[in-house]
Design an enzyme around this catalytic site. Structure first.
Site, mmCIF file in Angstrom:
data_model
loop_
_atom_site.group_PDB
_atom_site.id
_atom_site.type_symbol
_atom_site.label_atom_id
_atom_site.label_comp_id
_atom_site.label_asym_id
_atom_site.label_seq_id
_atom_site.Cartn_x
_atom_site.Cartn_y
_atom_site.Cartn_z
ATOM 1 N NE ARG A 128 64.883 24.492 92.850
ATOM 2 C CZ ARG A 128 65.901 23.884 92.228
ATOM 3 N NH1 ARG A 128 65.695 22.799 91.473
ATOM 4 N NH2 ARG A 128 67.130 24.353 92.326
ATOM 5 C CB THR A 437 68.234 17.460 85.722
ATOM 6 O OG1 THR A 437 68.660 17.977 86.963
ATOM 7 C CG2 THR A 437 67.037 18.213 85.252
ATOM 8 C CD GLU A 457 72.015 19.537 92.174
ATOM 9 O OE1 GLU A 457 71.962 20.084 91.045
ATOM 10 O OE2 GLU A 457 73.069 19.127 92.666
ATOM 11 C CD GLU A 474 67.016 20.119 93.148
ATOM 12 O OE1 GLU A 474 67.793 20.648 92.344
ATOM 13 O OE2 GLU A 474 66.587 18.953 93.019
ATOM 14 C CB SER A 503 70.234 26.124 85.921
ATOM 15 O OG SER A 503 71.153 26.548 86.866
ATOM 16 N N GLY A 526 72.656 21.079 84.898
ATOM 17 C CA GLY A 526 73.093 22.109 85.843
ATOM 18 C C GLY A 526 72.997 23.483 85.206
HETATM 19 N N1 GLU Z 1 69.550 21.156 90.395
HETATM 20 C C1 GLU Z 1 69.770 21.781 89.157
HETATM 21 C C2 GLU Z 1 68.813 22.926 88.954
HETATM 22 O O1 GLU Z 1 67.729 22.937 89.449
HETATM 23 C C3 GLU Z 1 69.641 20.872 88.014
HETATM 24 C C4 GLU Z 1 70.717 19.871 88.017
HETATM 25 C C5 GLU Z 1 71.066 19.370 86.679
HETATM 26 O O2 GLU Z 1 70.420 19.557 85.706
HETATM 27 O O3 GLU Z 1 72.054 18.723 86.538
HETATM 28 O O4 GLU Z 1 69.136 23.822 88.276
#
Ligand code: GLU
Length: 623
Positions: A128, A437, A457, A474, A503, A526
């Protein structure tokens, strides 16, 4: 380097319509026949991609399989596996090609979470992004003292965290790689230098994208001289990315996080004309990928016991998925079959009664997520352990709140519980948008499997391009507001060196009795990742679906507010029945990008069944 063979010949990807015995037999016939040739990448044919909703056949392979969001990326993983590579080897090749062909979603400028299983031994790798040492909790607070709008935070240098994907892959490769690191970069370098066809999805996203062209480097790459975005099928080369990948191939992650590439990242971030960031060379050089204890919990479906494993915090994914499934198992959900509804070709959709229980369980899970989940290196878990949130007695208690609603009505908005019996000093975080993602699932011929979700992100990240790759945004996964109105701090506020809450929910499921892998899966989307992933697990384990059928099911969920339904996929009677129970229903686009591989069986032999989301461009390949 020879040019080659059409992609997706029956040898490469035996196609299985859910009930096709012939295809299944074909899959078995091609299995296990080859001795592995040495790894020599050959560029596959590139059929025009598709966007929108494109039916996928479902796949079956007897020995190994790879599922990723773009055919070229899947093919690179396939060729690595075919050459005797391990699951992690293939994941690296896939990721590098994704950085080129799906630049809007993930790449070397972003972060990722990887679950690795050797047999039933699971490891969790955390790549991360981290906040710069100079960041503080006012990072996304404007001059007026109020949290910025999301997009004001995103575009520029401010939102860029230290990219962790490459260092994490390097860590996992040291442990589990079979092929030399440098070879795994050959597919992406070859395609970057020789050119690849812009996919329909990339072209579609470019048409509506507003901010990317403000960056002169990105504008020159993604747009034609007349300002029009690149069309689907145009041949695109990326020499700057090829050059960086060559450096990483020989010099490892240091070639990205130190030296001229790192300098270019820092200069880009710090000298953004309107929205600079604080990322420094020291932040990049000091980045550490981490191995964490995976979150694993028991789950019972259809009288079988499973062990479901996922990423611990800083991702909220595994805990939220586990809470939803665990709470549901304390309701009558398991007695409710799918409706025939209007759920697309599969003809199936969850019933209103089931959706009521599911979304109520989701409200409870998302209330806890907002209250407790953040980087474990900065925040104490409730009751001293993250497992307090998955404690069976706690989940049974939470489920009682659903049953206790007068007249079977929706609770509309749930409050966080008291896992571990302790009151939290933190204020809950308000839900913020997240997009972008990509998800990769792989099983190799040696008994290893991976589930990796990888991201920059938002679509196109911070809209800043450096040496052929995009930088992540991010840091906007942190809470923009550091405190609530009373001044209580939010667990997921910005702090120096901290990782933003995610997520992402890469998941591995095992049969509890045998320890055998049952499923690898995950999705972008997300916060909705949690629902897309939970839906697919539930479909496979509870409704006995093949992964393709479970992925095809209409999407649904709640982020502890309205009940969200994928538009045009649910019968009006279902919507009306939910409204009658007090749900505020919102029908909307819900573009999951699920990929999953599950263990099947044919004629007494194991078979890897694969599915890829009809809502994006993914495919599965294997032998
Ligand atoms: N940045 C999001 C996360 O780490 C993921 C974004 C996405 O899947 O659209 O949860």
């Amino acid at each position: 380097m020879k040019t080659v063979a059409p992609a997706f010949s029956s040898k490469r990807a035996a196609v299985l319509s859910p009930l096709s015995g012939l295809a299944l037999a074909a899959a078995l016939l091609v299995a296990g026949c080859a001795t592995a040739p040495p790894f020599a990448y050959s560029v596959p044919a590139q059929p025009e991609g598709t966007s929108g909703y494109t039916e996928k056949p479902g796949w079956a392979n007897a020995s190994f399989a790879v599922a990723a969001a773009n055919p070229l990326a899947t093919d690179a993983g396939y060729q690595v596996l075919k050459a005797g590579g391990s699951a992690i080897d293939a994941a690296i090749a896939v990721q590098m090609v994704l950085a080129l062909v799906e630049p809007q979603s993930s790449g070397i400028g972003g972060g990722a979470f990887l679950l690795h299983a050797s047999g039933s031994k699971v490891e969790a790798f955390d790549g991360r992004e981290t906040a710069p040492a100079a960041a503080d909790d006012k990072l996304f607070v404007g001059a007026d003292g109020k949290p910025m709008t999301f997009i004001d935070g995103v575009v520029g240098g401010r939102s860029v965290g230290v990219p962790g994907t490459v260092r994490m892959l390097e860590m996992a490769h040291r442990q589990h790689g079979k092929l030399p690191w440098a070879q795994l970069f050959v597919p992406a370098i070859t395609l970057a230098e020789g050119g690849f066809k812009v996919s329909a999805r990339l072209a579609t996203l470019l048409k509506t994208e507003q901010h990317l062209k403000k960056d002169p480097v990105a504008a020159a790459y993604f747009y034609q001289p007349n300002g029009e975005p690149l069309a689907a099928g145009s041949l695109l080369r990326n020499q700057p990315l090829a050059d960086v990948l060559k450096k990483i191939a020989t010099g490892g992650s240091r070639a990205l996080l130190e030296g001229d590439v790192a300098q270019a990242i820092v200069t880009k971030v710090q000298s953004h004309p309107t929205n600079p960031g604080k990322l420094s060379l020291a932040d990049l050089a000091g980045y550490q990928a981490k191995k964490r204890e995976p979150i694993c919990h028991d789950y019972r479906a259809q009288a079988r016991d499973y062990r479901i494993c996922g990423m611990p915090p800083p991702s909220s994914g595994a805990i939220a998925v586990g809470q939803i499934l665990g709470i549901l198992n304390n309701t009558p959900a398991a007695t409710l079959a799918l409706d025939t509804g209007m759920g697309g070709t599969a003809g199936a959709a969850p019933s209103a009664d089931w959706l009521h229980l599911y979304t109520e369980a989701s409200r409870l899970a998302f209330a806890d997520r907002a209250q407790y989940l953040a980087d474990p290196d900065f925040v104490q878990p409730p009751g001293g352990s993250w497992m307090s949130l998955l404690d069976p007695a706690y989940l049974a208690d939470r489920a009682r709140l659903i049953a206790a609603q007068p007249g079977g009505q929706s609770m509309k908005v749930a409050k966080p519980g008291l896992p571990g019996g302790m009151k939290s000093a933190y204020a809950p975080m308000t839900e913020q948008p997240e997009y972008g993602t990509s998800h990769i699932s792989i099983v190799d011929a040696y008994g290893n499997a991976i589930a990796m979700t990888t991201t920059i992100e938002d679509a196109f990240g911070a809209r800043q391009m450096v040496k052929g790759f995009l930088l992540n945004n991010e840091l906007t996964d942190f809470s923009f507001a550091p405190t609530d109105a009373s001044g209580a701090p939010v667990a997921n506020r910005v702090q120096p060196g901290k990782r933003p809450r995610s997520s992402m929910a890469p998941t591995l499921v095992f049969d509890k009795a045998t320890g055998q892998l049952v499923m690898s899966g995950g999705s972008p989307g997300g916060a909705l990742i949690i629902h897309y992933t939970a839906k697919t697990i539930y479909g496979v384990l509870n409704w006995g679906q093949m992964p393709q059928q479970a992925i095809n099911l209409p999407n649904f969920g709640s982020l502890n507010g309205p009940t969200l339904l994928e538009e045009k996929r649910f019968a009006p009677a279902t919507v009306d029945a939910l409204k009658a129970r007090g749900h505020e229903v919102r029908e909307m686009t819900m573009t999951s990008g699920l990929q999953a591989i599950t263990r099947g069986q044919a004629h007494g032999k194991p078979l890897w069944l694969g599915g890829a989301d009809p809502r994006r461009e993914g495919v599965v390949m294997g032998d």
